[in-house]
Design an enzyme around this catalytic site. Structure first.
Site, PDB file in Angstrom:
ATOM      1  N   LYS A   1      43.027  51.135  46.558  1.00  0.00           N
ATOM      2  CA  LYS A   1      43.862  50.016  47.007  1.00  0.00           C
ATOM      3  C   LYS A   1      45.241  50.066  46.357  1.00  0.00           C
ATOM      4  O   LYS A   1      46.250  49.823  47.014  1.00  0.00           O
ATOM      5  CB  LYS A   1      43.177  48.692  46.695  1.00  0.00           C
TER       6      LYS A   1
ATOM      7  N   HIS B   1      31.498  43.085  33.700  1.00  0.00           N
ATOM      8  CA  HIS B   1      30.199  42.952  34.361  1.00  0.00           C
ATOM      9  C   HIS B   1      29.596  41.587  34.022  1.00  0.00           C
ATOM     10  O   HIS B   1      29.515  41.231  32.855  1.00  0.00           O
ATOM     11  CB  HIS B   1      29.200  44.012  33.862  1.00  0.00           C
TER      12      HIS B   1
END
Length: 105
Positions: free
Chosen positions: A57, A95
């Site tokens: 991206k 995470h």
């Protein structure tokens, strides 16, 4: 340029080994093998997948092979992003039910 991506670790749970074989470089597979628990392995694969998507991206390089993008840790454990073995930017991975990655190149 900046790229961000998020991956559901729950969705990755059943297929993380298959995903790993498709997206990880040989060096990343070696690092994955050093992880001792399934949770650590799922987080590792999810973090690398999110980071590689964030790089694509940020760079706009939609033709990049996942295996040509590497996220390797330095001696202190900090991840660095490489494209075709050249360090190209910074990466942050988190995470908590999801793997989230932020890449700046």
């Amino acid at each position: 340029m900046i790229g961000v991506d998020i991956v559901s670790l729950e969705r990755l749970k059943l297929s993380y080994l298959s995903v790993a074989s498709r997206i990880l470089s040989l060096r990343e597979l070696e690092e994955l093998a050093l992880r001792t628990s399934e949770k650590e392995k799922i987080e590792y694969v999810g973090g690398r997948f999110a980071s590689k998507e964030a790089y694509i991206k940020a760079s706009g390089n939609k033709s990049a092979s996942y295996k040509d993008i590497e996220i390797l840790n330095d001696e202190s454990g900090r991840p660095h992003i490489y494209y075709q073995e050249e360090e190209i930017g910074e990466v942050s991975i988190a995470h908590d039910g999801y793997a989230v990655s932020f890449v700046e190149i």
